[in-house]
Design a protein around this motif. Structure first.
Motif, PDB file in Angstrom:
ATOM      1  N   GLY A 101      -7.809 -69.382 -20.948  1.00 49.29           N
ATOM      2  CA  GLY A 101      -6.893 -70.507 -21.098  1.00 49.29           C
ATOM      3  C   GLY A 101      -7.569 -71.832 -21.368  1.00 49.29           C
ATOM      4  O   GLY A 101      -6.917 -72.802 -21.765  1.00 49.29           O
ATOM      5  N   ALA A 102      -8.885 -71.907 -21.176  1.00 52.25           N
ATOM      6  CA  ALA A 102      -9.599 -73.176 -21.348  1.00 52.25           C
ATOM      7  C   ALA A 102      -9.793 -73.498 -22.826  1.00 52.25           C
ATOM      8  O   ALA A 102      -9.929 -72.607 -23.666  1.00 52.25           O
ATOM      9  CB  ALA A 102     -10.945 -73.122 -20.642  1.00 52.25           C
ATOM     10  N   SER A 124     -12.635 -63.220 -30.049  1.00 55.05           N
ATOM     11  CA  SER A 124     -12.020 -63.911 -31.180  1.00 55.05           C
ATOM     12  C   SER A 124     -11.605 -65.305 -30.725  1.00 55.05           C
ATOM     13  O   SER A 124     -11.233 -65.508 -29.573  1.00 55.05           O
ATOM     14  CB  SER A 124     -10.802 -63.153 -31.719  1.00 55.05           C
ATOM     15  OG  SER A 124      -9.769 -63.109 -30.737  1.00 55.05           O
ATOM     16  N   SER A 125     -11.697 -66.264 -31.653  1.00 54.02           N
ATOM     17  CA  SER A 125     -11.289 -67.633 -31.349  1.00 54.02           C
ATOM     18  C   SER A 125     -11.222 -68.409 -32.660  1.00 54.02           C
ATOM     19  O   SER A 125     -11.359 -67.834 -33.747  1.00 54.02           O
ATOM     20  CB  SER A 125     -12.280 -68.296 -30.382  1.00 54.02           C
ATOM     21  OG  SER A 125     -11.791 -69.557 -29.950  1.00 54.02           O
ATOM     22  N   GLN A 181      -7.954 -67.096 -25.364  1.00 54.24           N
ATOM     23  CA  GLN A 181      -6.800 -66.219 -25.188  1.00 54.24           C
ATOM     24  C   GLN A 181      -7.154 -64.892 -24.508  1.00 54.24           C
ATOM     25  O   GLN A 181      -6.284 -64.024 -24.378  1.00 54.24           O
ATOM     26  CB  GLN A 181      -6.162 -65.936 -26.551  1.00 54.24           C
ATOM     27  CG  GLN A 181      -5.683 -67.178 -27.284  1.00 54.24           C
ATOM     28  CD  GLN A 181      -4.487 -67.851 -26.614  1.00 54.24           C
ATOM     29  OE1 GLN A 181      -3.811 -67.247 -25.782  1.00 54.24           O
ATOM     30  NE2 GLN A 181      -4.243 -69.100 -26.965  1.00 54.24           N
ATOM     31  N   HIS A 182      -8.397 -64.753 -24.078  1.00 48.92           N
ATOM     32  CA  HIS A 182      -8.839 -63.475 -23.519  1.00 48.92           C
ATOM     33  C   HIS A 182      -8.978 -63.557 -21.997  1.00 48.92           C
ATOM     34  O   HIS A 182      -8.910 -64.637 -21.404  1.00 48.92           O
ATOM     35  CB  HIS A 182     -10.150 -63.060 -24.183  1.00 48.92           C
ATOM     36  CG  HIS A 182     -10.035 -62.921 -25.665  1.00 48.92           C
ATOM     37  ND1 HIS A 182      -9.525 -61.797 -26.268  1.00 48.92           N
ATOM     38  CD2 HIS A 182     -10.317 -63.798 -26.677  1.00 48.92           C
ATOM     39  CE1 HIS A 182      -9.517 -61.961 -27.585  1.00 48.92           C
ATOM     40  NE2 HIS A 182      -9.984 -63.173 -27.858  1.00 48.92           N
ATOM     41  N   THR A 183      -9.176 -62.421 -21.366  1.00 50.31           N
ATOM     42  CA  THR A 183      -9.244 -62.357 -19.896  1.00 50.31           C
ATOM     43  C   THR A 183     -10.664 -62.554 -19.386  1.00 50.31           C
ATOM     44  O   THR A 183     -10.884 -62.556 -18.179  1.00 50.31           O
ATOM     45  CB  THR A 183      -8.707 -61.001 -19.399  1.00 50.31           C
ATOM     46  OG1 THR A 183      -9.464 -59.939 -20.007  1.00 50.31           O
ATOM     47  CG2 THR A 183      -7.241 -60.847 -19.769  1.00 50.31           C
TER      48      THR A 183
END
Length: 202
Positions: A101-102, A124-125, A181-183
């Motif tokens: 979320g950062a 991915s980003s 968006q990843h955990t």
């Protein structure tokens, strides 16, 4: 005889943004050290990205392999793409860690000429580059309407990035990341370059 018209559009006076999808990956010892680096106290922003307290991590022997890889790519860009005769050297090296979320706020890198970012761990980003005015707005006070924005007229441009990607760009260009968006944490290595010897001739 039919003569074909030939036309060429030159991206004159553009900012060079270099991106390479590399096969280089950090090893277990390097990753363990990266994950253990103490982070600076977070700025008062929602979901900020953590930055390593140490801004010269390449002074640690464990990062010698990574440093050599980064510097080889950067020097090739300076000499083979820009044909720069001045010698540029690494002045800063650090790690940024984005928890789920950062996001990394819009910023540029002061006291540097060029920056390199290498994606250590990032499924991915996106990295977005931006500027306040395009070339038309810089030269006049008029407003312009565009049917669509291109690399010549856009105020921002977004590039997809993932683990192993390396980017080189002028340190004065504003950039920011999309939310993680990843955990798992997103790990990115940053490196700044400056003159080894400041030019004195005019």
């Amino acid at each position: 005889m039919k003569i074909k018209n030939k036309s060429v559009l030159f991206p004159l006076f553009s900012s060079p943004i270099y991106k390479e999808e590399t096969e280089f990956r950090v090893n277990a010892a390097e990753l363990k050290t990266i994950q253990s680096l103490p982070l600076m106290r977070s700025m008062p922003r929602p979901k900020p990205v953590g930055i390593s307290e140490d801004h010269k991590i390449f002074n640690q022997k464990v990062f010698k392999r990574i440093k050599n890889f980064i510097d080889e790519k950067a020097q090739n860009f300076f000499k083979k793409v820009l044909f720069l005769k001045n010698e540029l050297v690494i002045t800063e090296s650090w790690i940024s860690r984005a928890t789920p979320g950062a996001t990394h706020h819009k910023h540029k890198h002061p006291n540097a000429l060029f920056s390199v970012v290498y994606y250590v761990d990032c499924p991915s980003s996106y990295l977005r580059f931006s500027r306040e005015h395009n070339f038309l707005q810089e030269s006049s006070l008029f407003s312009y309407d565009f049917e669509k924005y291109t690399i010549y007229t856009a105020h921002h441009w977004t590039l997809p990035v993932k683990t192993g990607d390396l980017l080189i760009f002028p340190a004065s260009v504003f950039h920011e990341s999309s939310p993680n968006q990843h955990t798992t944490d997103k790990l990115v290595l940053g490196v700044n370059y400056f003159f080894k010897k400041i030019p004195t001739h005019f």
